[in-house]
Design an enzyme around this catalytic site. Sequence first.
Site, PDB file in Angstrom:
ATOM      1  N   ASP A 174      -5.127   2.523 -18.083  1.00 32.54           N
ATOM      2  CA  ASP A 174      -6.128   2.617 -19.145  1.00 32.54           C
ATOM      3  C   ASP A 174      -5.584   3.319 -20.378  1.00 32.54           C
ATOM      4  O   ASP A 174      -4.551   3.999 -20.335  1.00 32.54           O
ATOM      5  CB  ASP A 174      -7.396   3.328 -18.635  1.00 32.54           C
ATOM      6  CG  ASP A 174      -7.138   4.756 -18.181  1.00 32.54           C
ATOM      7  OD1 ASP A 174      -6.087   5.014 -17.549  1.00 32.54           O
ATOM      8  OD2 ASP A 174      -7.975   5.628 -18.480  1.00 32.54           O
ATOM      9  N   GLU A 204      -7.675   7.219 -16.165  1.00 33.17           N
ATOM     10  CA  GLU A 204      -7.005   8.512 -16.292  1.00 33.17           C
ATOM     11  C   GLU A 204      -7.508   9.264 -17.514  1.00 33.17           C
ATOM     12  O   GLU A 204      -7.448  10.497 -17.554  1.00 33.17           O
ATOM     13  CB  GLU A 204      -5.482   8.313 -16.393  1.00 33.17           C
ATOM     14  CG  GLU A 204      -4.667   9.603 -16.240  1.00 33.17           C
ATOM     15  CD  GLU A 204      -4.372  10.327 -17.547  1.00 33.17           C
ATOM     16  OE1 GLU A 204      -3.891  11.460 -17.480  1.00 33.17           O
ATOM     17  OE2 GLU A 204      -4.627   9.768 -18.646  1.00 33.17           O
TER      18      GLU A 204
END
Lengths: 353, 353
Positions: free
Chosen positions: B73, B127
Site C-alpha cells: 500500500d 502498512e
Amino acid sequence: MTAGLDLTSDPVALTAALVDVPSVSGTEEPLADLVQAALEAVPSLSVLREGNNVVARTELGRERRVLLAGHLDTVPIAHNLPSRVEDGRLFGCGTSDMKSGDAVLLHLAATLPDPAYDLTFVLYDNEEVEADKNGLGRLVASRRDLLDADLAVLMEPTNGAVEAGCQGTLRARVRIPGRRAHSARGWLGENAIHAAAPLLTTLVRYDAREVAIDGCTYREGLNAVHVEGGVAGNVIPDACTVLVNFRFAPDRTEQQAFEHVREVLAPYAVELVDSAPGALPGLAAPAAEHFVRAIGTTPVAKFGWTDVARFASLGIPAVNFGPGDPNLAHTDDEQCPVEQYVACEEALLRWLG
Amino acid sequence: MTAGLDLTSDPVALTAALVDVPSVSGTEEPLADLVQAALEAVPSLSVLREGNNVVARTELGRERRVLLAGHLDTVPIAHNLPSRVEDGRLFGCGTSDMKSGDAVLLHLAATLPDPAYDLTFVLYDNEEVEADKNGLGRLVASRRDLLDADLAVLMEPTNGAVEAGCQGTLRARVRIPGRRAHSARGWLGENAIHAAAPLLTTLVRYDAREVAIDGCTYREGLNAVHVEGGVAGNVIPDACTVLVNFRFAPDRTEQQAFEHVREVLAPYAVELVDSAPGALPGLAAPAAEHFVRAIGTTPVAKFGWTDVARFASLGIPAVNFGPGDPNLAHTDDEQCPVEQYVACEEALLRWLG
C-alpha cells in the site's frame, strides 16, 4: 408590557419589578421604556433617551454634581425568573448584577427631596457583552457633556463595600518558535514546547507588586491563561503559543503595563492582544471624601475591571458601591439579601440627603 | 485491470508497473491480484493469499531460511501518477515508500536460480494506516508458521544503508491540576499552566541515553509533542495537559520504558497512552552476519519504529534495507534514483546468490 414602574415602592419590590422584565443584553428596550416613563414622571428630572440608555438629571444649581449609574442588562436567564423572596433574600436573574443597584438608584431618583448635589442618573445597556456595544461607552463618545460630575458611583454589587477605582487588564501573546523534526530523530528539531519552560518559570517566579493608592491596596497579577502547542504525536513541534493576562494597578498606563510585561518576559517576543486601562480611586476629590465619610466604611481596591474606568478616563473619580454579592453574579443562584437594600439606601441618603 | 506483471523485467520497469496500479491503503486488491498471479507463475514458489497479503516460499531444503518483506500500500496519491522517468530518477507515488523495494524483491523471487537460503517473500497490505489493520500483524496472529526465518529483511527505503532493529516508542499523558479563579484575583487559584514549568524544565534537562548494541548506536529522546491548557482569557486555568513521546533503545521493554518515564517525570502523574516495542538488531545471528558482510556497509541503528519490530517480537532478527530516500516518503515529490535499484539488487545477490 408590564404596568408602569412605581419608583416610590420599596427597593426590594422595585428590584422584583425590574427583574421580572427580562432584559438580556440586546433586549433591554421594554425595560428601558418603563424606566424612561417612570423617570419622566418625576418633576425634578429632565430625561434623555439614547438607544436603550436612559439619562435623568436634576438642575438645582448646586455647586457640585454627582452621578449614579447602573446597567439595565443581564446575562442570559438561567431558569431563575420570575423573582421570588425566600428566607429574607430576593432570588432571580439580575438580583445581584445589578437590578438591586438600579432599584436603589431609581428609588432615590424619585424620592430624594432636597439633595446636597445636583444629580445625574444613568441607566445603560449592553454591559454584559462586547465592550464596543457598551451603552456607557456610547455616551462617553456621543454625549460626554451629560456625564460631567465630581464623582461617579457605579452601583455594581460590592456587598455594600466601597471599592475604589479598578485595576487595568491586558492580554498578550507569546509565540515560541521551533523547528519540526520526526520525534524519532528529535535532535534534528527544536522543541517549541520545551522552549516555553523558561517563560513559565518566569511567570511562576514573578513577584507581583502591591501598590497603595489613596489608602487602597491594589494587587497585581501576571498569569498564563492559555497555552497550546503540538503538531502530531510523532513530530517535534515548531510552535507553542502562550497567552498571558496582566492585571495592573491603576498607577500604570496601558502602555506602561505592556512595556512592563515585555521587560519581564524578555527575550520572548510579546504581542499585545487587547487592553483596558485601570482607574485611579481619586478619593482625594472633595465629593469622594464626602462620600467615603458618609458611607462610613474603609474603601478597598477593586481588582476586576469595571466601567468605573470609563469615568476615570474622563477625569471623573469613580467608585463601585452597591447591594449584592459579586460572587453570585452570573450564577443560576443569583440573589440579594433584603437588608442590603436598606443599608445601601441609608448610606447613600447619609451622603446625598 | 492492467496486463500481467513481468517479474523478469528490470526493477525500474517493474517498479513503474507497480506504481501505475494505485494501491492506497485499503484498495490493494487489484495490485495484490497481479502480484499473486505473477508469483504463482514462478515454478519454484508456493503461494498463499490472505486478504491482500501474498506470501511466496521456496522449499529447497536449505539449512536456513530468510525472509524478504514489503508492503503493497501507499499513502494517498498526490497528483503524482502515472510514474515517469526523468534525469535518471523514477517519480511517482510509492517510488520511495516502497514499491521500489517490492520490485527488487519480486525480481529476485522470479530470477534467483540457486539461492543460498530457502526464501520467503511477503507482500502485505495496510502498512500506512492504523496498526490493527497491518497485514504483517495479521499474519503474525494467524499464520505465524509462514514467517519463520533466520533473518528478515524489510525493504523499506534506507538509501541502501543497513538499518538494524528499531527503537520503541510510547506516548504518555501528564494531566496537571490547578484551581480556577478570576484572573483579577489570581492568588485565589492555582495556575495549572504555571505548574507545568518544572515538567518542561525536566524535559529540557533530560539527558537522553545513547546505547551501542551490535555496533549500532541507538539514541533515545523524550519530548513533549502536545500541550494544551486554558479556560478563558480572564480565568486562572485549572488544567493543563502535556503529551510526551519517548523513543527508546531496544534494550528496554515497553514496560521498562514507561517506568523510566514515570521516574523521570515524578512527582507528576503519568498515564500511558500507547506504546510499541523496539527491536534488537540481532546482528550476531549467522544469517545476519552473512547479510552484513555481503552488503558491505556498516549497519546503523534505525531510530523510527518500523515493522521489523514485529519480527523481533517473534525472535527473528530483522533489518531495514532498501532503495529510496526515506525522507521523500509521503511527499508529493516521491522518487528513486535508478542506480539505487541496481546497487540494492546487486548487494542482495551477493548475499543470496
